[in-house]
Motif scaffolding. Structure first.
Motif, PDB file in Angstrom:
ATOM      1  N   LEU A   1       0.825  -1.198   0.000  1.00  0.00           N
ATOM      2  CA  LEU A   1       0.000   0.000   0.000  1.00  0.00           C
ATOM      3  C   LEU A   1       0.861   1.250   0.000  1.00  0.00           C
ATOM      4  CD1 LEU A   1      -2.870   1.126   0.112  1.00  0.00           C
ATOM      5  CD2 LEU A   1      -2.755   0.988   2.611  1.00  0.00           C
ATOM      6  N   GLY A   2       1.929   1.244   0.799  1.00  0.00           N
ATOM      7  CA  GLY A   2       2.822   2.399   0.825  1.00  0.00           C
ATOM      8  C   GLY A   2       3.468   2.647  -0.515  1.00  0.00           C
ATOM      9  N   ALA A   3       3.905   1.575  -1.179  1.00  0.00           N
ATOM     10  CA  ALA A   3       4.549   1.716  -2.486  1.00  0.00           C
ATOM     11  C   ALA A   3       3.562   2.226  -3.525  1.00  0.00           C
ATOM     12  CB  ALA A   3       5.133   0.374  -2.917  1.00  0.00           C
ATOM     13  N   ALA A   4       2.329   1.731  -3.483  1.00  0.00           N
ATOM     14  CA  ALA A   4       1.324   2.145  -4.456  1.00  0.00           C
ATOM     15  C   ALA A   4       0.955   3.608  -4.290  1.00  0.00           C
ATOM     16  CB  ALA A   4       0.080   1.263  -4.329  1.00  0.00           C
ATOM     17  N   ILE A   5       0.825   4.057  -3.041  1.00  0.00           N
ATOM     18  CA  ILE A   5       0.476   5.458  -2.799  1.00  0.00           C
ATOM     19  C   ILE A   5       1.630   6.371  -3.194  1.00  0.00           C
ATOM     20  CG2 ILE A   5      -0.019   7.137  -0.976  1.00  0.00           C
ATOM     21  CD1 ILE A   5      -1.670   4.978   0.408  1.00  0.00           C
ATOM     22  N   SER A   6       2.863   5.925  -2.948  1.00  0.00           N
ATOM     23  CA  SER A   6       4.027   6.735  -3.348  1.00  0.00           C
ATOM     24  C   SER A   6       4.099   6.876  -4.858  1.00  0.00           C
ATOM     25  CB  SER A   6       5.312   6.086  -2.830  1.00  0.00           C
ATOM     26  OG  SER A   6       5.348   6.094  -1.415  1.00  0.00           O
ATOM     27  N   ALA A   7       3.664   5.838  -5.565  1.00  0.00           N
ATOM     28  CA  ALA A   7       3.713   5.868  -7.019  1.00  0.00           C
ATOM     29  C   ALA A   7       2.634   6.764  -7.606  1.00  0.00           C
ATOM     30  CB  ALA A   7       3.569   4.452  -7.579  1.00  0.00           C
ATOM     31  N   GLN A   8       1.536   6.965  -6.885  1.00  0.00           N
ATOM     32  CA  GLN A   8       0.464   7.840  -7.356  1.00  0.00           C
ATOM     33  C   GLN A   8      -0.059   8.675  -6.184  1.00  0.00           C
ATOM     34  OE1 GLN A   8      -3.083   5.667  -8.495  1.00  0.00           O
ATOM     35  NE2 GLN A   8      -2.355   3.794  -7.518  1.00  0.00           N
ATOM     36  N   PRO A   9       0.768   9.592  -5.668  1.00  0.00           N
ATOM     37  CA  PRO A   9       0.424  10.336  -4.448  1.00  0.00           C
ATOM     38  C   PRO A   9      -0.896  11.104  -4.575  1.00  0.00           C
ATOM     39  CG  PRO A   9       2.239  11.387  -5.633  1.00  0.00           C
ATOM     40  CD  PRO A   9       2.014  10.049  -6.270  1.00  0.00           C
ATOM     41  N   GLY A  10      -1.727  10.957  -3.539  1.00  0.00           N
ATOM     42  CA  GLY A  10      -2.980  11.698  -3.499  1.00  0.00           C
ATOM     43  C   GLY A  10      -4.045  11.219  -4.454  1.00  0.00           C
ATOM     44  N   ALA A  11      -3.816  10.113  -5.133  1.00  0.00           N
ATOM     45  CA  ALA A  11      -4.765   9.665  -6.145  1.00  0.00           C
ATOM     46  C   ALA A  11      -6.144   9.404  -5.555  1.00  0.00           C
ATOM     47  CB  ALA A  11      -4.233   8.400  -6.820  1.00  0.00           C
ATOM     48  N   THR A  12      -6.223   8.603  -4.492  1.00  0.00           N
ATOM     49  CA  THR A  12      -7.538   8.264  -3.928  1.00  0.00           C
ATOM     50  C   THR A  12      -7.554   8.338  -2.410  1.00  0.00           C
ATOM     51  OG1 THR A  12      -6.949   5.918  -3.856  1.00  0.00           O
ATOM     52  CG2 THR A  12      -8.084   6.697  -5.829  1.00  0.00           C
ATOM     53  N   THR A  13      -6.442   8.678  -1.775  1.00  0.00           N
ATOM     54  CA  THR A  13      -6.380   8.567  -0.317  1.00  0.00           C
ATOM     55  C   THR A  13      -6.452   9.904   0.405  1.00  0.00           C
ATOM     56  OG1 THR A  13      -3.951   8.620  -0.328  1.00  0.00           O
ATOM     57  CG2 THR A  13      -5.012   6.454  -0.507  1.00  0.00           C
ATOM     58  N   ALA A  14      -6.726  10.974  -0.292  1.00  0.00           N
ATOM     59  CA  ALA A  14      -6.916  12.297   0.320  1.00  0.00           C
ATOM     60  C   ALA A  14      -5.760  12.689   1.225  1.00  0.00           C
ATOM     61  CB  ALA A  14      -8.234  12.335   1.092  1.00  0.00           C
ATOM     62  N   GLY A  15      -4.539  12.327   0.844  1.00  0.00           N
ATOM     63  CA  GLY A  15      -3.366  12.705   1.622  1.00  0.00           C
ATOM     64  C   GLY A  15      -3.007  11.751   2.735  1.00  0.00           C
ATOM     65  N   TYR A  16      -3.780  10.711   2.969  1.00  0.00           N
ATOM     66  CA  TYR A  16      -3.471   9.738   4.004  1.00  0.00           C
ATOM     67  C   TYR A  16      -2.419   8.756   3.500  1.00  0.00           C
ATOM     68  CZ  TYR A  16      -7.364  11.195   6.948  1.00  0.00           C
ATOM     69  OH  TYR A  16      -8.207  11.913   7.761  1.00  0.00           O
ATOM     70  N   THR A  17      -1.438   8.474   4.368  1.00  0.00           N
ATOM     71  CA  THR A  17      -0.413   7.491   4.042  1.00  0.00           C
ATOM     72  C   THR A  17      -0.385   6.429   5.134  1.00  0.00           C
ATOM     73  OG1 THR A  17       1.271   8.830   5.156  1.00  0.00           O
ATOM     74  CG2 THR A  17       1.026   9.124   2.772  1.00  0.00           C
TER      75      THR A  17
ATOM     76  N   LEU B   1      -4.185  14.092  11.223  1.00  0.00           N
ATOM     77  CA  LEU B   1      -5.413  13.332  11.354  1.00  0.00           C
ATOM     78  C   LEU B   1      -5.112  11.865  11.066  1.00  0.00           C
ATOM     79  CD1 LEU B   1      -7.924  15.676   9.472  1.00  0.00           C
ATOM     80  CD2 LEU B   1      -7.462  15.552  11.932  1.00  0.00           C
ATOM     81  N   GLY B   2      -5.647  10.996  11.896  1.00  0.00           N
ATOM     82  CA  GLY B   2      -5.403   9.575  11.717  1.00  0.00           C
ATOM     83  C   GLY B   2      -6.708   8.807  11.602  1.00  0.00           C
ATOM     84  N   ILE B   3      -6.661   7.714  10.873  1.00  0.00           N
ATOM     85  CA  ILE B   3      -7.814   6.827  10.749  1.00  0.00           C
ATOM     86  C   ILE B   3      -7.324   5.388  10.792  1.00  0.00           C
ATOM     87  CG2 ILE B   3      -9.321   8.387   9.457  1.00  0.00           C
ATOM     88  CD1 ILE B   3      -8.404   7.074   6.887  1.00  0.00           C
ATOM     89  N   VAL B   4      -8.188   4.508  11.262  1.00  0.00           N
ATOM     90  CA  VAL B   4      -7.934   3.073  11.195  1.00  0.00           C
ATOM     91  C   VAL B   4      -8.998   2.489  10.277  1.00  0.00           C
ATOM     92  CG1 VAL B   4      -7.756   0.905  12.462  1.00  0.00           C
ATOM     93  CG2 VAL B   4      -6.958   3.036  13.514  1.00  0.00           C
ATOM     94  N   VAL B   5      -8.541   1.861   9.201  1.00  0.00           N
ATOM     95  CA  VAL B   5      -9.432   1.344   8.172  1.00  0.00           C
ATOM     96  C   VAL B   5      -9.431  -0.175   8.222  1.00  0.00           C
ATOM     97  CG1 VAL B   5      -9.963   1.326   5.705  1.00  0.00           C
ATOM     98  CG2 VAL B   5      -8.870   3.334   6.732  1.00  0.00           C
TER      99      VAL B   5
ATOM    100  N   ILE C   1     -12.435   7.171  -0.618  1.00  0.00           N
ATOM    101  CA  ILE C   1     -12.177   7.214   0.816  1.00  0.00           C
ATOM    102  C   ILE C   1     -13.476   7.348   1.608  1.00  0.00           C
ATOM    103  CG2 ILE C   1     -11.794   9.708   0.867  1.00  0.00           C
ATOM    104  CD1 ILE C   1      -9.615   9.195   2.962  1.00  0.00           C
ATOM    105  N   GLN C   2     -14.508   7.972   1.012  1.00  0.00           N
ATOM    106  CA  GLN C   2     -15.780   8.128   1.714  1.00  0.00           C
ATOM    107  C   GLN C   2     -16.443   6.775   1.968  1.00  0.00           C
ATOM    108  OE1 GLN C   2     -14.896   9.621  -1.078  1.00  0.00           O
ATOM    109  NE2 GLN C   2     -14.870  11.833  -0.678  1.00  0.00           N
ATOM    110  N   ALA C   3     -16.061   5.762   1.203  1.00  0.00           N
ATOM    111  CA  ALA C   3     -16.665   4.431   1.352  1.00  0.00           C
ATOM    112  C   ALA C   3     -15.779   3.469   2.132  1.00  0.00           C
ATOM    113  CB  ALA C   3     -16.979   3.844  -0.032  1.00  0.00           C
ATOM    114  N   TRP C   4     -14.621   3.940   2.617  1.00  0.00           N
ATOM    115  CA  TRP C   4     -13.760   3.072   3.422  1.00  0.00           C
ATOM    116  C   TRP C   4     -14.470   2.710   4.728  1.00  0.00           C
ATOM    117  CZ3 TRP C   4      -8.175   5.551   3.255  1.00  0.00           C
ATOM    118  CH2 TRP C   4      -7.619   5.303   1.998  1.00  0.00           C
ATOM    119  N   ARG C   5     -14.155   1.533   5.243  1.00  0.00           N
ATOM    120  CA  ARG C   5     -14.731   1.080   6.517  1.00  0.00           C
ATOM    121  C   ARG C   5     -13.829   1.612   7.638  1.00  0.00           C
ATOM    122  NH1 ARG C   5     -15.064  -4.632   8.548  1.00  0.00           N
ATOM    123  NH2 ARG C   5     -14.022  -5.128   6.598  1.00  0.00           N
TER     124      ARG C   5
END
Length: 260
Positions: free
Chosen positions: A175-191, A218-222, A247-251
């Protein structure tokens, strides 16, 4: 099973659960696994200091066949939690572990300095160390049968080598590698900060993520559910599911806020 307390009153014996947890090792610039010692389901030793301060030792060492959690004769003062730094002035949570009849007791819980160690492995301390501070935690009395069975289980199961934990560590990596490859794509800045199996027997995994906003975070547990397959396949599938879901549909099972 009951445990005797001062004054002759009795109360139910405590229950010990030995679990594996996930922590970031800021000192060495990485992350690792840690032992969690839960008393009636609560991580009372971690709560003895500032948030994130105290944590358990590395599982492969602390949960070896000769784990210091086993009571010894004569009794020993054992390191249970520490701060994760090699500085001798940093505190270590210790207790005297004794077995008597149907009980195992952690008594005289104290914060000790590393220079009070008396064994080469650093697990045992002087019974009455001079450089120590008592903790506001009463003696913890466990049912001996349950306590010993739980320590033996933790030593034998080697949970940290399980497919569940391998899946969790790979999920964090992918997940970390995927977000780094496309920063901010779907995670609203969450890493991702870490990932670990849920405490129950489900196929759920919990991913802790933080969004750094300068002077606050801000932190979240998904929660995300793993499908069938190898640890690699399960971790990749969960990564794809999270990134493909708005992200609005994350559990989201927990939200956190921290001032920097």
């Amino acid at each position: 099973m009951v445990a005797s307390t001062r004054g002759g009153a009795e109360e139910p014996a405590r229950r010990l659960d030995v679990r594996v947890g996930h922590v970031h090792d800021w000192l060495n610039g990485g992350e690792g696994l840690t032992v969690k010692l839960l008393v009636d389901g609560q991580d009372v030793l971690a709560d003895a200091g500032p948030p994130g301060w105290f944590r358990g030792p590395w599982p492969p060492v602390f949960l070896a066949s000769d784990s210091p959690l086993f009571p010894a004769s004569p009794p020993r003062r054992v390191l249970l939690y520490f701060t994760g730094t090699p500085d001798p002035d940093e505190p270590n949570v210790t207790a005297v572990i004794t077995a008597d009849g149907r009980q195992v007791t952690w008594s005289d819980l104290r914060v000790c300095r590393a220079d009070a160690e008396i064994d080469a492995d650093g697990w045992c301390f002087e019974l009455e160390p001079e450089r120590s501070t008592p903790l506001a935690i009463p003696d913890l009395v466990f049912d001996r049968e349950q306590y010993l069975a739980e320590v033996r289980r933790a030593v034998t199961d080697r949970e940290w080598e399980s497919d569940r934990w391998r899946t969790a560590l790979l999920l964090e990596e992918y997940l970390g590698a995927a977000i780094s490859a496309q920063p901010g794509a779907t995670t609203a800045g969450y890493t991702p900060y870490d990932a670990e199996p849920a405490d129950d027997d489900s196929d759920d995994y919990l991913v802790t993520m933080w969004n750094d906003r300068g002077r606050s975070a801000l932190g979240i547990v998904v929660a995300v559910t793993a499908g069938p397959g190898t640890p690699e396949q399960r971790a990749r599938a969960m990564t794809q599911t999270l990134l493909a879901t708005p992200i609005q549909a994350w559990r989201i099972v927990q939200r956190m806020h921290q001032q920097c």
